[in-house]
Scaffold this motif. Sequence first.
Motif, mmCIF file in Angstrom:
data_model
loop_
_atom_site.group_PDB
_atom_site.id
_atom_site.type_symbol
_atom_site.label_atom_id
_atom_site.label_comp_id
_atom_site.label_asym_id
_atom_site.label_seq_id
_atom_site.Cartn_x
_atom_site.Cartn_y
_atom_site.Cartn_z
ATOM 1 N N THR A 257 0.813 -1.218 0.000
ATOM 2 C CA THR A 257 0.000 0.000 0.000
ATOM 3 C C THR A 257 0.849 1.272 0.000
ATOM 4 O OG1 THR A 257 -0.181 -0.163 2.421
ATOM 5 C CG2 THR A 257 -1.961 -1.095 1.114
ATOM 6 N N THR A 258 1.914 1.299 0.788
ATOM 7 C CA THR A 258 2.743 2.508 0.833
ATOM 8 C C THR A 258 3.510 2.720 -0.466
ATOM 9 O OG1 THR A 258 4.509 1.256 1.956
ATOM 10 C CG2 THR A 258 2.993 2.525 3.344
ATOM 11 N N SER A 259 3.892 1.640 -1.134
ATOM 12 C CA SER A 259 4.600 1.790 -2.414
ATOM 13 C C SER A 259 3.672 2.358 -3.474
ATOM 14 C CB SER A 259 5.168 0.449 -2.883
ATOM 15 O OG SER A 259 4.141 -0.464 -3.252
ATOM 16 N N GLU A 260 2.387 1.996 -3.421
ATOM 17 C CA GLU A 260 1.419 2.536 -4.378
ATOM 18 C C GLU A 260 1.172 4.021 -4.120
ATOM 19 O OE1 GLU A 260 -0.548 0.916 -7.077
ATOM 20 O OE2 GLU A 260 1.333 -0.179 -6.885
ATOM 21 N N ARG A 261 1.087 4.398 -2.857
ATOM 22 C CA ARG A 261 0.879 5.822 -2.537
ATOM 23 C C ARG A 261 2.076 6.661 -2.976
ATOM 24 N NH1 ARG A 261 -0.522 3.918 2.882
ATOM 25 N NH2 ARG A 261 -2.760 3.422 2.974
ATOM 26 N N LEU A 262 3.282 6.162 -2.723
ATOM 27 C CA LEU A 262 4.479 6.891 -3.126
ATOM 28 C C LEU A 262 4.560 6.989 -4.643
ATOM 29 C CD1 LEU A 262 7.065 8.308 -2.236
ATOM 30 C CD2 LEU A 262 8.217 6.091 -2.202
ATOM 31 N N LEU A 263 4.181 5.937 -5.330
ATOM 32 C CA LEU A 263 4.176 5.957 -6.793
ATOM 33 C C LEU A 263 3.227 7.029 -7.312
ATOM 34 C CD1 LEU A 263 4.823 4.785 -9.599
ATOM 35 C CD2 LEU A 263 2.962 3.130 -9.220
ATOM 36 N N GLU A 264 2.051 7.136 -6.731
ATOM 37 C CA GLU A 264 1.079 8.140 -7.161
ATOM 38 C C GLU A 264 1.649 9.550 -7.037
ATOM 39 O OE1 GLU A 264 -2.382 7.555 -4.823
ATOM 40 O OE2 GLU A 264 -2.905 5.608 -5.736
ATOM 41 N N VAL A 265 2.316 9.820 -5.910
ATOM 42 C CA VAL A 265 2.898 11.147 -5.693
ATOM 43 C C VAL A 265 4.012 11.423 -6.696
ATOM 44 C CG1 VAL A 265 4.130 12.635 -4.064
ATOM 45 C CG2 VAL A 265 2.313 11.125 -3.242
ATOM 46 N N MET A 266 4.894 10.451 -6.891
ATOM 47 C CA MET A 266 6.009 10.644 -7.813
ATOM 48 C C MET A 266 5.524 10.765 -9.258
ATOM 49 S SD MET A 266 8.794 10.889 -6.089
ATOM 50 C CE MET A 266 7.798 11.768 -4.887
ATOM 51 N N ASP A 267 4.431 10.100 -9.582
ATOM 52 C CA ASP A 267 3.858 10.201 -10.925
ATOM 53 C C ASP A 267 3.310 11.607 -11.156
ATOM 54 O OD1 ASP A 267 3.492 8.897 -13.357
ATOM 55 O OD2 ASP A 267 1.433 8.318 -12.887
ATOM 56 N N ARG A 268 2.594 12.133 -10.164
ATOM 57 C CA ARG A 268 2.081 13.505 -10.280
ATOM 58 C C ARG A 268 3.219 14.509 -10.350
ATOM 59 N NH1 ARG A 268 -1.690 11.828 -6.202
ATOM 60 N NH2 ARG A 268 -0.505 12.965 -4.617
ATOM 61 N N LEU A 269 4.273 14.277 -9.556
ATOM 62 C CA LEU A 269 5.418 15.187 -9.554
ATOM 63 C C LEU A 269 6.087 15.209 -10.923
ATOM 64 C CD1 LEU A 269 7.262 17.053 -7.912
ATOM 65 C CD2 LEU A 269 8.594 15.039 -7.266
ATOM 66 N N THR A 270 6.245 14.042 -11.535
ATOM 67 C CA THR A 270 6.854 13.974 -12.868
ATOM 68 C C THR A 270 6.012 14.735 -13.879
ATOM 69 O OG1 THR A 270 7.691 11.775 -12.302
ATOM 70 C CG2 THR A 270 7.816 12.429 -14.605
ATOM 71 N N ASP A 271 4.699 14.596 -13.794
ATOM 72 C CA ASP A 271 3.809 15.334 -14.700
ATOM 73 C C ASP A 271 3.923 16.838 -14.477
ATOM 74 O OD1 ASP A 271 2.893 13.017 -15.872
ATOM 75 O OD2 ASP A 271 1.059 12.899 -14.658
#
Length: 282
Positions: A257-271
Motif C-alpha cells: 500500500t505505501t509503495s502505491e501511494r508513493l508511486l502516485e505522488v512521484m507520478d504527479r510530480l513527474t507530470d
Amino acid sequence: MTFFFYLFYKMNKFDRQRNLFGRRAILRGAVAFCCVASLPQAHAQVAVSTGINRIARFRALSQRIAKTYCQMHLKVLPAQSSASLASARKKVQLGFDDLAKGQWPEAVAQHISQVRMLSDALDSFLLQSLIRESVMAVAAQADKMLLAADAATVALEKHAKVGTAQLVSTAGRQRMLSQRMAKNYSLAAAGWDSTEVRGKMVSDAGEFKQGMAALAAAPLSTPGIRDELALGESQWVFFEAALQRKSDARGLETVATTSERLLEVMDRLTDLYDNALKDALG
C-alpha cells in the motif's frame, strides 16, 4: 554563445520586480533555442519533456508489473494486486500509443522498439502459471525491460540537449525506485532472499533520497511542485519504515500500500515537471 551572454546581461539589468517577467522570458527563450536546434520540426507534435516522461515511465511500469505479480503469488491483497497489475499493463500500452504520435530520431526510435519487444515478452510471461519459477522469470524479464527503457530515456535526453529536461527523468526515476524496492521486498518474501536483492534495496533507498534532494534544489519549481515534493518526502517516511518490517502478511500489505501511494505522488510530480518545462518553452 554571444546570444546567451546578451540574455544574462538583460536579466541582470532590470530591477527585482521586472525580473519576475524577465527571468521567465529568458528561460523560455534559452530553452526554446536549444530545442529548436536539436529536434526535428515534425517532432513538435509530442513535446520532448512528455516524450521523456512517457519513455521513463516504462522503467517504473516494468517494476510495478513484477511487484504486483509477485504479490499475487504471495496472496497479498489479491484484488488490489490484480487491479494494479491490470492498470500497469494498460499504461504500458497507452504509453506506446502516445509515443507513436511523435516522430522520434532514429536512434531513439530504435530504443523504443527494443523496449516494446521486451515489454511484449514480459506480457507473455504473465500468462504462465502463478508459481515461484514464473515469478522469478517475470522479475528477470522486467529488469531487462527496465534497462532498455533507461537507455531509451538517456538517448532522448542527450538528443534534446535541454538541461531542465533531466528533471523529468529524475522525477520519473523516483517512480521506478519506489517500485523496485517494493518488488525486491516481495521477492525476498517469496524465497529469493539473496544478498544481491537486499543490497539493491539499500542502494535504491540511498538513490531515492539523493533524487529527492536534487529535485528540491532544482531551480525549475512551482508551488505545485513544492507541495508535491513535501508530500513525497512524507510518503517516503512511511514507505521506508514499511521496508524495515518483517516480511510477514502485515509487512507485505504495508509495503504494497505505501509503495502505491508513493508511486502516485512521484507520478504527479513527474507530470508537474513535464508541464513546467512545456510552460517554460511557451
